[in-house]
Scaffold this motif. Structure first.
Motif, PDB file in Angstrom:
ATOM      1  N   PRO A 132       0.862  -1.048  -0.034  1.00 48.66           N
ATOM      2  CA  PRO A 132       0.056  -0.001   0.008  1.00 48.66           C
ATOM      3  C   PRO A 132       0.787   1.130  -0.006  1.00 48.66           C
ATOM      4  O   PRO A 132       1.855   1.317   0.609  1.00 48.66           O
ATOM      5  CB  PRO A 132      -0.732  -0.236   1.226  1.00 48.66           C
ATOM      6  CG  PRO A 132      -0.711  -1.467   1.670  1.00 48.66           C
ATOM      7  CD  PRO A 132       0.492  -2.048   1.075  1.00 48.66           C
ATOM      8  N   LEU A 133       0.484   2.240  -0.678  1.00 49.53           N
ATOM      9  CA  LEU A 133       1.162   3.597  -0.602  1.00 49.53           C
ATOM     10  C   LEU A 133      -0.133   4.813  -0.433  1.00 49.53           C
ATOM     11  O   LEU A 133      -0.952   4.949  -1.040  1.00 49.53           O
ATOM     12  CB  LEU A 133       1.788   3.754  -2.117  1.00 49.53           C
ATOM     13  CG  LEU A 133       2.688   5.053  -2.072  1.00 49.53           C
ATOM     14  CD1 LEU A 133       3.735   4.812  -3.112  1.00 49.53           C
ATOM     15  CD2 LEU A 133       1.953   6.499  -2.362  1.00 49.53           C
ATOM     16  N   PHE A 134       0.150   5.298   0.594  1.00 48.67           N
ATOM     17  CA  PHE A 134      -0.558   6.507   1.097  1.00 48.67           C
ATOM     18  C   PHE A 134       0.273   7.603   0.911  1.00 48.67           C
ATOM     19  O   PHE A 134       1.245   7.943   1.055  1.00 48.67           O
ATOM     20  CB  PHE A 134      -0.912   6.347   2.620  1.00 48.67           C
ATOM     21  CG  PHE A 134      -1.468   4.757   3.247  1.00 48.67           C
ATOM     22  CD1 PHE A 134      -2.647   4.724   2.770  1.00 48.67           C
ATOM     23  CD2 PHE A 134      -0.804   3.973   3.801  1.00 48.67           C
ATOM     24  CE1 PHE A 134      -3.175   3.449   3.310  1.00 48.67           C
ATOM     25  CE2 PHE A 134      -1.107   2.792   4.001  1.00 48.67           C
ATOM     26  CZ  PHE A 134      -2.546   2.464   3.814  1.00 48.67           C
ATOM     27  N   TYR A 135      -0.610   8.913   0.371  1.00 46.73           N
ATOM     28  CA  TYR A 135      -0.053   9.941   0.307  1.00 46.73           C
ATOM     29  C   TYR A 135      -0.801  11.218   0.614  1.00 46.73           C
ATOM     30  O   TYR A 135      -2.062  11.071   0.768  1.00 46.73           O
ATOM     31  CB  TYR A 135       0.172  10.335  -1.179  1.00 46.73           C
ATOM     32  CG  TYR A 135      -0.720  10.493  -2.377  1.00 46.73           C
ATOM     33  CD1 TYR A 135      -1.297  11.575  -2.788  1.00 46.73           C
ATOM     34  CD2 TYR A 135      -1.278   9.146  -2.834  1.00 46.73           C
ATOM     35  CE1 TYR A 135      -2.140  11.841  -3.685  1.00 46.73           C
ATOM     36  CE2 TYR A 135      -2.459   9.348  -3.651  1.00 46.73           C
ATOM     37  CZ  TYR A 135      -2.814  10.543  -3.890  1.00 46.73           C
ATOM     38  OH  TYR A 135      -3.771  10.680  -4.945  1.00 46.73           O
ATOM     39  N   VAL A 136      -0.257  12.382   0.864  1.00 44.93           N
ATOM     40  CA  VAL A 136      -0.848  13.526   0.881  1.00 44.93           C
ATOM     41  C   VAL A 136      -0.059  14.679  -0.133  1.00 44.93           C
ATOM     42  O   VAL A 136       0.973  14.448  -0.702  1.00 44.93           O
ATOM     43  CB  VAL A 136      -0.761  14.104   2.358  1.00 44.93           C
ATOM     44  CG1 VAL A 136      -1.204  13.432   3.393  1.00 44.93           C
ATOM     45  CG2 VAL A 136       0.900  14.568   2.596  1.00 44.93           C
TER      46      VAL A 136
ATOM     47  N   PRO B 214      -1.604   9.772  -8.876  1.00 49.45           N
ATOM     48  CA  PRO B 214      -0.815   8.400  -8.968  1.00 49.45           C
ATOM     49  C   PRO B 214      -1.806   7.404  -8.752  1.00 49.45           C
ATOM     50  O   PRO B 214      -2.680   7.060  -7.834  1.00 49.45           O
ATOM     51  CB  PRO B 214      -0.124   8.576  -7.534  1.00 49.45           C
ATOM     52  CG  PRO B 214      -0.156  10.212  -7.131  1.00 49.45           C
ATOM     53  CD  PRO B 214      -1.310  10.460  -7.568  1.00 49.45           C
ATOM     54  N   GLU B 215      -1.502   6.154  -9.697  1.00 46.65           N
ATOM     55  CA  GLU B 215      -2.350   5.117 -10.023  1.00 46.65           C
ATOM     56  C   GLU B 215      -2.294   3.975  -9.042  1.00 46.65           C
ATOM     57  O   GLU B 215      -1.088   3.693  -8.534  1.00 46.65           O
ATOM     58  CB  GLU B 215      -2.163   4.506 -11.389  1.00 46.65           C
ATOM     59  CG  GLU B 215      -2.783   5.577 -12.417  1.00 46.65           C
ATOM     60  CD  GLU B 215      -2.684   4.953 -13.835  1.00 46.65           C
ATOM     61  OE1 GLU B 215      -2.348   3.813 -13.676  1.00 46.65           O
ATOM     62  OE2 GLU B 215      -3.081   5.496 -14.736  1.00 46.65           O
ATOM     63  N   GLY B 216      -3.117   3.677  -8.189  1.00 47.38           N
ATOM     64  CA  GLY B 216      -3.032   2.362  -7.145  1.00 47.38           C
ATOM     65  C   GLY B 216      -2.753   3.003  -5.909  1.00 47.38           C
ATOM     66  O   GLY B 216      -2.446   2.157  -4.905  1.00 47.38           O
ATOM     67  N   CYS B 217      -2.598   4.331  -5.538  1.00 56.27           N
ATOM     68  CA  CYS B 217      -2.098   4.905  -4.368  1.00 56.27           C
ATOM     69  C   CYS B 217      -3.537   5.426  -3.466  1.00 56.27           C
ATOM     70  O   CYS B 217      -4.529   5.710  -4.462  1.00 56.27           O
ATOM     71  CB  CYS B 217      -1.118   5.801  -4.615  1.00 56.27           C
ATOM     72  SG  CYS B 217       0.233   5.545  -5.523  1.00 56.27           S
ATOM     73  N   ASP B 218      -3.194   5.536  -2.355  1.00 54.97           N
ATOM     74  CA  ASP B 218      -4.633   6.078  -1.670  1.00 54.97           C
ATOM     75  C   ASP B 218      -4.101   7.432  -1.135  1.00 54.97           C
ATOM     76  O   ASP B 218      -3.109   7.579  -0.256  1.00 54.97           O
ATOM     77  CB  ASP B 218      -4.575   5.060  -0.364  1.00 54.97           C
ATOM     78  CG  ASP B 218      -5.881   5.156   0.394  1.00 54.97           C
ATOM     79  OD1 ASP B 218      -6.614   6.142  -0.046  1.00 54.97           O
ATOM     80  OD2 ASP B 218      -6.063   4.258   1.413  1.00 54.97           O
ATOM     81  N   CYS B 219      -4.834   8.253  -1.503  1.00 51.15           N
ATOM     82  CA  CYS B 219      -4.762   9.661  -0.924  1.00 51.15           C
ATOM     83  C   CYS B 219      -5.430  10.003   0.445  1.00 51.15           C
ATOM     84  O   CYS B 219      -6.589   9.474   0.605  1.00 51.15           O
ATOM     85  CB  CYS B 219      -5.605  10.873  -2.026  1.00 51.15           C
ATOM     86  SG  CYS B 219      -5.470  12.368  -1.477  1.00 51.15           S
ATOM     87  N   ILE B 220      -4.688  10.216   1.380  1.00 46.83           N
ATOM     88  CA  ILE B 220      -5.306  10.271   2.628  1.00 46.83           C
ATOM     89  C   ILE B 220      -5.164  11.771   3.361  1.00 46.83           C
ATOM     90  O   ILE B 220      -5.510  12.258   4.365  1.00 46.83           O
ATOM     91  CB  ILE B 220      -4.382   9.530   3.650  1.00 46.83           C
ATOM     92  CG1 ILE B 220      -2.836  10.097   3.639  1.00 46.83           C
ATOM     93  CG2 ILE B 220      -4.491   8.095   3.384  1.00 46.83           C
ATOM     94  CD1 ILE B 220      -2.121   9.181   5.219  1.00 46.83           C
ATOM     95  N   ASP B 221      -5.168  12.727   2.052  1.00 47.02           N
ATOM     96  CA  ASP B 221      -5.201  13.880   2.651  1.00 47.02           C
ATOM     97  C   ASP B 221      -6.639  14.501   3.186  1.00 47.02           C
ATOM     98  O   ASP B 221      -7.606  14.342   2.437  1.00 47.02           O
ATOM     99  CB  ASP B 221      -4.971  15.027   1.550  1.00 47.02           C
ATOM    100  CG  ASP B 221      -4.253  16.347   1.529  1.00 47.02           C
ATOM    101  OD1 ASP B 221      -4.526  16.966   2.655  1.00 47.02           O
ATOM    102  OD2 ASP B 221      -3.432  16.887   0.972  1.00 47.02           O
ATOM    103  N   GLY B 222      -6.457  14.906   4.492  1.00 43.66           N
ATOM    104  CA  GLY B 222      -7.813  15.369   5.001  1.00 43.66           C
ATOM    105  C   GLY B 222      -8.621  14.456   5.540  1.00 43.66           C
ATOM    106  O   GLY B 222      -9.874  14.223   5.864  1.00 43.66           O
ATOM    107  N   ARG B 223      -7.934  12.869   5.860  1.00 44.29           N
ATOM    108  CA  ARG B 223      -8.797  11.881   6.410  1.00 44.29           C
ATOM    109  C   ARG B 223      -7.871  11.210   7.225  1.00 44.29           C
ATOM    110  O   ARG B 223      -6.600  11.369   7.426  1.00 44.29           O
ATOM    111  CB  ARG B 223      -8.563  10.915   5.083  1.00 44.29           C
ATOM    112  CG  ARG B 223      -9.514  11.505   3.876  1.00 44.29           C
ATOM    113  CD  ARG B 223      -9.550  10.333   2.824  1.00 44.29           C
ATOM    114  NE  ARG B 223      -9.651   8.907   3.304  1.00 44.29           N
ATOM    115  CZ  ARG B 223      -8.983   7.732   2.588  1.00 44.29           C
ATOM    116  NH1 ARG B 223      -8.342   7.978   1.740  1.00 44.29           N
ATOM    117  NH2 ARG B 223      -9.378   6.744   3.063  1.00 44.29           N
ATOM    118  N   VAL B 224      -8.712  10.196   8.313  1.00 41.45           N
ATOM    119  CA  VAL B 224      -7.995   9.374   9.343  1.00 41.45           C
ATOM    120  C   VAL B 224      -8.120   7.991   8.766  1.00 41.45           C
ATOM    121  O   VAL B 224      -9.453   7.722   8.199  1.00 41.45           O
ATOM    122  CB  VAL B 224      -8.661   9.748  10.558  1.00 41.45           C
ATOM    123  CG1 VAL B 224      -7.960   8.643  11.584  1.00 41.45           C
ATOM    124  CG2 VAL B 224      -8.334  11.088  10.999  1.00 41.45           C
TER     125      VAL B 224
END
Length: 220
Positions: A50-54, A67-77
């Motif tokens: 897994p790849l998480f990014y802001v 970014p394909e296949g990545c999880d944006c966690i900007d503004g999230r828990v």
């Protein structure tokens, strides 16, 4: 649990000369911003992790090519392997561009997360900008956020990962700092962090934070 944290400048050893042994057994990758989308897409594909990014302040390009296949966690828990991770991208407003915020605007972003924060707190804070007075600079662009410092003081997460201030800007600065119970890591380039498996007691400790978190100025 082992994490690979990255930010600001692609690491040639991971991109041009990649081999799986260079991941050193990382369970996930966390990007603190300002990295090419194709670099993140490449890493999540070859690493099969897994790849998480802001967002960084130079990541407006993600709107057209995320970014394909990545999880944006900007503004999230989000939760990963028992650790609660809060993502807050962007930097201090300096030119009116995207992913730039005033101190008040960033504080409002945190306020919108009130319920998620009240429930169980946060174990890892992931931001692009540093907190005020903890690895930031005096110019408008690279000033840290005071509300990030408040988050660290109130929640005492185990880690705070950030980027934005490249280590070569001030070569004498440490990559790793300590602020109370929180280890603050400048993720410029790449860095590996190893955390213990989430102990059962950790959940009880997070539940015990409810009363403390309720006193946050933005908690309502």
């Amino acid at each position: 649990m082992k994490l690979l944290v990255i930010s600001d400048a692609p690491d040639s050893g991971l991109w041009d000369y990649f081999s799986k042994d260079k991941l050193q057994g990382a369970d996930a990758i966390i990007s603190c911003g300002d990295l090419p989308a194709n670099y993140l897409s490449f890493l999540v594909t070859v690493a099969n992790r897994p790849l998480f990014y802001v967002h960084g302040n130079h990541d407006a390009r993600y709107e057209h090519q995320p970014p394909e296949g990545c999880d944006c966690i900007d503004g999230r828990v989000v939760e990963f392997k028992g650790y609660r991770i809060l993502g807050l991208g962007g930097c201090m407003a300096y030119s009116g561009g995207p992913h730039q915020y005033t101190e008040r605007q960033m504080k409002r972003r945190i306020g919108r997360l009130g319920r998620a924060l009240k429930r169980d707190g946060v174990d890892i804070l992931v931001t692009h900008s540093p907190a005020e007075g903890m690895g930031d600079l005096e110019d408008g662009c690279h000033q840290g956020f005071g509300c990030f410092r408040e988050l660290l003081d109130r929640f005492q997460p185990q880690y705070h990962f950030h980027g934005h201030v490249h280590l070569q800007y001030v070569p004498t600065w440490p990559r790793v700092r300590q602020h109370g119970a929180t280890t603050v890591v400048n993720a410029s380039g790449k860095y590996f962090v190893e955390l213990p498996d989430r102990p059962e007691a950790g959940k009880n400790q997070r539940r015990g934070l409810k009363g403390l978190i309720a006193r946050l100025p933005w908690a309502g």
